[in-house]
Design an enzyme around this catalytic site. Structure first.
Site, short mmCIF file in Angstrom:
data_model
loop_
_atom_site.label_atom_id
_atom_site.label_comp_id
_atom_site.label_asym_id
_atom_site.label_seq_id
_atom_site.Cartn_x
_atom_site.Cartn_y
_atom_site.Cartn_z
N THR A 1 0.64 -1.18 0.25
CA THR A 1 0.23 0.11 -0.01
C THR A 1 0.75 0.86 0.10
O THR A 1 0.32 2.23 -0.40
CB THR A 1 -0.77 -0.03 0.79
OG1 THR A 1 -1.98 -0.86 1.29
CG2 THR A 1 -1.67 1.86 1.33
N TYR B 1 3.29 -12.62 4.55
CA TYR B 1 1.99 -11.82 3.49
C TYR B 1 1.56 -12.54 1.97
O TYR B 1 2.41 -12.63 1.32
CB TYR B 1 2.79 -10.40 3.42
CG TYR B 1 1.69 -9.76 2.08
CD1 TYR B 1 0.43 -9.64 2.82
CD2 TYR B 1 2.23 -8.27 1.74
CE1 TYR B 1 -0.35 -9.28 1.77
CE2 TYR B 1 1.56 -7.48 1.23
CZ TYR B 1 -0.05 -7.94 1.28
OH TYR B 1 -0.93 -7.40 0.49
N LYS C 1 0.20 -12.03 7.10
CA LYS C 1 -0.80 -11.05 6.32
C LYS C 1 -1.58 -11.63 5.43
O LYS C 1 -1.23 -12.28 4.35
CB LYS C 1 -0.21 -10.31 6.45
CG LYS C 1 -1.54 -9.06 5.54
CD LYS C 1 -0.64 -8.00 5.01
CE LYS C 1 -2.46 -7.22 4.04
NZ LYS C 1 -1.36 -5.88 3.15
#
Length: 307
Positions: A47, A135, A164
């Site tokens: 992000t 992740y 995640k």
């Protein structure tokens, strides 16, 4: 074990009018997110446009946020790339600089088999000592980290402390929770964080501990309250908050992240610039729709409302 809390914000990277990283604004944004309910801040994750930042930019950004935190909140560094050696070097530098943990995304584009994924993460874990968050986001990387691979990594490297989970597969999440519970001491303390805001509440029911969030840029307190309500046994309140936030969760992802969350932060706080190419800024239609959504949720600056 480092306590990262239940709401970790995957922070955007602010750019100035010339497209350069705005370090002063990044420091202020990180502290704002903390004071508004984020427990930890993730710097230079996807992000944060990590794939579009130079190595120097990533570490100046990390240094800035670590200095701003001054030990008040954990700072996580996004150090994963599609290259094992590069990921290792960035992880070791982040550790040296004082990052509290690192986030390692599965190598993207390469599509390694499970043994390749294991060796990639193991090569890094062997040489660093701070907590590692895996992740898993197969929709972006093209490869899924199998639960058996996560289990093997956790067994051999106890500081691989969390994942995640953005696979969007509740069965996979449930199975991983079950595996870690059955593994007793080995699995104890391993955390699963939702990687999708809209799936946070469902994933809590499958064993997740919280969320690594995008929407927390503008609704961290509400997300935190939802998670607290769930763990307090107030399921009806957690459900109410989830449904209240759901349009926002979905609205921020109507196009490629982080296009709309950067626009949302600009609307609700300050101008944080537009994403770097090959991403583009929000269209006027997208901006107006987002403006209307934020207005309906009373998440907007008064001067924007009157402009």
């Amino acid at each position: 074990m480092l306590n990262l809390g239940s709401v970790i914000t995957a922070m955007i990277t602010p750019f100035d009018e010339f497209g350069d990283v705005d370090l002063k604004k990044a420091a202020r944004l990180a502290f704002k997110l903390y004071t508004e309910g984020s427990d930890s801040i993730l710097v230079a994750g996807t992000t944060g446009e990590s794939s579009s930042l130079t190595r120097d930019e990533k570490f100046k950004l990390l240094e800035t946020v670590i200095n701003e935190s001054n030990g008040q909140f954990p700072v996580i560094a996004g150090t994963g790339t599609y290259n094992t050696e590069s990921s290792l070097k960035q992880t070791l530098l982040a550790e040296k600089m004082g990052a509290d943990a690192v986030l390692l995304v599965a190598p993207y584009y390469n599509k390694p088999p499970q043994e390749g994924l294991y060796l990639h993460f193991a090569s890094i874990a062997e040489k660093c000592s701070i907590p590692i968050i895996l992740y898993n986001i197969p929709g972006r990387t093209g490869v899924n980290i199998a639960n058996s691979t996560v289990e093997k990594l956790r067994l051999n490297f106890p500081h691989i402390a969390a994942i995640k989970d953005a696979a969007g597969n509740m069965d996979q999440t449930s199975e991983l929770s079950m595996i870690m519970q059955e593994n007793g001491h080995t699995g104890k303390g391993f955390k699963i964080f939702s990687g999708d805001d809209s799936l946070t509440l469902p994933m809590l029911t499958c064993g997740a501990s919280g969320v690594i969030s995008v929407a927390s840029h503008i609704a961290s307190r509400q997300i935190s309250n939802m998670i607290k309500a769930y763990f307090a046994g107030n399921i009806s309140e957690a459900s109410r908050l989830h449904l209240e936030l759901f349009p926002l969760f979905k609205g921020l992802f109507e196009t490629t992240n982080p296009i709309l969350v950067k626009e949302a932060v600009t609307i609700t706080w300050e101008n944080v610039g537009t994403p770097r190419s090959p991403l583009v800024k929000a269209t006027e239609v997208q901006r107006q729709k987002l403006h209307d959504l934020l207005s309906s949720k009373n998440i907007i600056r008064s001067e924007v409302l009157t402009a």
